[in-house]
Design a protein around this motif. Sequence first.
Motif, short mmCIF file in Angstrom:
data_model
loop_
_atom_site.label_atom_id
_atom_site.label_comp_id
_atom_site.label_asym_id
_atom_site.label_seq_id
_atom_site.Cartn_x
_atom_site.Cartn_y
_atom_site.Cartn_z
N GLU A 225 0.86 -1.18 0.00
CA GLU A 225 0.00 0.00 0.00
C GLU A 225 0.90 1.23 0.00
OE1 GLU A 225 -3.14 -0.39 -0.40
OE2 GLU A 225 -3.29 -2.54 0.09
N ALA A 226 0.33 2.36 -0.41
CA ALA A 226 1.15 3.56 -0.48
C ALA A 226 0.35 4.83 -0.28
CB ALA A 226 1.88 3.62 -1.82
N TYR A 227 1.06 5.89 0.08
CA TYR A 227 0.48 7.21 0.31
C TYR A 227 1.42 8.22 -0.34
CZ TYR A 227 -1.97 10.83 3.07
OH TYR A 227 -2.74 11.90 3.47
N ALA A 228 0.95 8.82 -1.43
CA ALA A 228 1.79 9.76 -2.17
C ALA A 228 1.31 11.18 -1.92
CB ALA A 228 1.72 9.45 -3.66
N ILE A 229 2.24 12.11 -1.83
CA ILE A 229 1.88 13.52 -1.64
C ILE A 229 2.46 14.32 -2.79
CG2 ILE A 229 2.03 15.53 -0.11
CD1 ILE A 229 2.51 13.55 2.22
N ASP A 230 1.63 15.13 -3.45
CA ASP A 230 2.14 15.92 -4.57
C ASP A 230 2.48 17.34 -4.12
OD1 ASP A 230 -1.08 16.53 -6.24
OD2 ASP A 230 -0.11 17.59 -4.59
N ARG A 231 3.03 18.11 -5.05
CA ARG A 231 3.56 19.42 -4.66
C ARG A 231 2.47 20.42 -4.32
NH1 ARG A 231 5.56 22.13 -10.32
NH2 ARG A 231 3.90 21.27 -11.61
N ALA A 232 1.20 20.07 -4.60
CA ALA A 232 0.10 20.94 -4.21
C ALA A 232 -0.47 20.53 -2.85
CB ALA A 232 -1.01 20.90 -5.28
N GLY A 233 0.14 19.54 -2.22
CA GLY A 233 -0.36 19.11 -0.92
C GLY A 233 -1.54 18.16 -1.00
N ILE A 234 -1.77 17.57 -2.17
CA ILE A 234 -2.83 16.58 -2.32
C ILE A 234 -2.21 15.19 -2.20
CG2 ILE A 234 -4.64 15.65 -3.81
CD1 ILE A 234 -5.26 18.44 -2.86
N ALA A 235 -2.81 14.37 -1.34
CA ALA A 235 -2.32 13.02 -1.14
C ALA A 235 -3.20 12.03 -1.88
CB ALA A 235 -2.29 12.68 0.35
N THR A 236 -2.59 10.99 -2.44
CA THR A 236 -3.32 9.89 -3.07
C THR A 236 -2.92 8.62 -2.36
OG1 THR A 236 -3.10 11.03 -5.20
CG2 THR A 236 -3.84 8.73 -5.26
N ARG A 237 -3.94 7.81 -1.98
CA ARG A 237 -3.59 6.57 -1.30
C ARG A 237 -4.15 5.38 -2.08
NH1 ARG A 237 -7.66 8.99 1.76
NH2 ARG A 237 -9.46 7.68 2.27
N THR A 238 -3.47 4.24 -1.93
CA THR A 238 -3.96 3.03 -2.59
C THR A 238 -5.22 2.55 -1.88
OG1 THR A 238 -2.39 1.80 -1.21
CG2 THR A 238 -1.72 2.29 -3.47
N SER A 239 -5.96 1.69 -2.55
CA SER A 239 -7.31 1.35 -2.05
C SER A 239 -7.29 0.59 -0.73
CB SER A 239 -8.06 0.55 -3.11
OG SER A 239 -7.34 -0.61 -3.46
N GLY A 240 -6.19 -0.09 -0.40
CA GLY A 240 -6.14 -0.83 0.85
C GLY A 240 -5.36 -0.13 1.96
N PHE A 241 -4.98 1.10 1.71
CA PHE A 241 -4.09 1.80 2.64
C PHE A 241 -4.71 1.99 4.02
CE2 PHE A 241 -0.47 4.34 3.64
CZ PHE A 241 -0.92 5.35 4.48
N ASP A 242 -6.04 2.18 4.06
CA ASP A 242 -6.68 2.46 5.34
C ASP A 242 -6.61 1.30 6.33
OD1 ASP A 242 -9.23 4.84 4.25
OD2 ASP A 242 -7.20 5.10 5.07
N ARG A 243 -6.22 0.13 5.83
CA ARG A 243 -5.99 -0.99 6.74
C ARG A 243 -4.93 -0.61 7.80
NH1 ARG A 243 -2.51 -6.19 4.87
NH2 ARG A 243 -2.37 -7.17 6.90
N PHE A 244 -4.05 0.34 7.44
CA PHE A 244 -2.95 0.71 8.33
C PHE A 244 -3.18 2.02 9.06
CE2 PHE A 244 -0.45 -2.80 7.19
CZ PHE A 244 -0.51 -2.99 5.81
N THR A 245 -4.39 2.57 8.96
CA THR A 245 -4.60 3.85 9.64
C THR A 245 -5.36 3.68 10.95
OG1 THR A 245 -6.53 4.29 8.25
CG2 THR A 245 -4.44 5.23 7.55
N ARG A 246 -5.56 2.41 11.37
CA ARG A 246 -6.20 2.20 12.68
C ARG A 246 -5.41 1.13 13.42
NH1 ARG A 246 -9.59 -0.41 8.93
NH2 ARG A 246 -10.82 1.04 7.71
N PRO A 247 -5.38 1.20 14.76
CA PRO A 247 -4.71 0.15 15.51
C PRO A 247 -5.58 -1.10 15.56
CG PRO A 247 -5.71 1.72 17.01
CD PRO A 247 -5.97 2.24 15.62
N THR A 248 -5.02 -2.23 15.98
CA THR A 248 -5.85 -3.44 16.12
C THR A 248 -6.61 -3.38 17.44
OG1 THR A 248 -3.94 -4.55 17.09
CG2 THR A 248 -4.33 -4.90 14.75
#
Lengths: 248, 198
Positions: A225-248
């Motif tokens: 999974e990935a989280y990219a940030i562009d020079r305008a401050g807009i982030a793009t994340r892969t579709s499964g990235f949110d699996r890692f944004t919460r603890p178990t």
Amino acid sequence: MRETRIQMGMPVTIEVVGTEDAAPAQAVFGYFDAVDRRFSTYKSDSEISAINAGRVRPEAYSLAMQEVFALAEQTRRETDGFFDIRRPDGTLDPSGLVKGWAIQNAAALLIERGVENFFIDAGGDIQSAGRNSDGIDWRVGIRNPFDAEEIVKIVFPLGHGVATSGSYVRGDHIYDPHAPHEVLETIVSLTVIGPNVLEADRFATAAFAMGQAGIAFIEHLPGFEAYAIDRAGIATRTSGFDRFTRPT
Amino acid sequence: MRKIALSLAVIAASGAYAWSEAGRLAAEDLPKIGGQALVLPAISGESGPVVPVIAPVAAPLPCPATDVGIVVATAQQSTAPMPRPARTPAPAPARVTLAAAQQGQYVDGVYKGPAVDAHYGLVQVQATVQGGQLVNVEVLQYPSHRRTSRRINGSALPKLVKEAIRVQSGQVDAISGATLTSAAYRRSLSIALAKANA
């Protein structure tokens, strides 16, 4: 215990939970010293510098160097050449892979010594295991590429490896090998979460070199999974990235 | 009226995705979100690159427990606005459909488009408007039950989600990230350390 040292030209932090015994961390710092002596392109007496100066025959390369070169070649093929340790001037610079490879080996070192809860952070590439000293999942912040004091995302790697590739001044090791004179500016930060830090590191380097197409490349890569940030401050994340944004 | 226009724009966008050839879309066919086209790279082979199993010399790491069950989000991620770096001007869009979204005329909210028959199945998207701008497009439904549509989805229909970055105030154990000055930092540090050793 937790200790930070400057090694391989970057801050290296090791935290071992549940003990003040510094021996395991010492072993890791010692290992990174050895890695730097062998792989630093800034050291004229390193093995890589000797190789680049034509002073070493391929059959005399160390096992560690052979292993890194083999990994580099494999990554080059898998990324359609977007990862390439050969610079435009013909010299070899494997630093885009050595960091993750070294952390991976260091983590194995700790596990061999029976350490279950730890993290190793070398220049923002991180391998963690178990839980932190409060007994909760390790938390990794993604640095704001526009302000080093700020964090723009919190991830819970859950034992996975985390690597971030960022915008480098032209002339350093991240550029598009297909167009080495173009400055890659659109994506300024790309964080990859992969099965381990070696995997995350080698694909983060390649995907960053792909520019805007990098995040789509990771989207199609199973297990990453990935989280990219562009020079305008807009982030793009892969579709499964949110699996890692919460603890178990 | 604006809500309807936005739904139509989103339908047109999802239609463009669904009717594409398997493989790469031409950049002008793609809707632009935040001024940037979503372009996918040509991927060798239909199923993408093979991920190898790497066996490091030392003992391999144990596999993490892969619990992919849904968990209740307990981490508080703040939404405090942060100062934005200067935006690059949006390029003139090839299609009029989403241009209005970039001019900040829409009402904030989350809008679901209808499920549209895309020949290979149903496509449904959900658009999020914040500060009058389209900031997010989520694909709620896409054709997945037929072999043909799965192959097309693999290369054409993006599931990538965008958001404006926001400063987070929670505690962390470690930080991952390169800054725009990291290369200079490394170089400077190397030389300083070399001097320190002299």
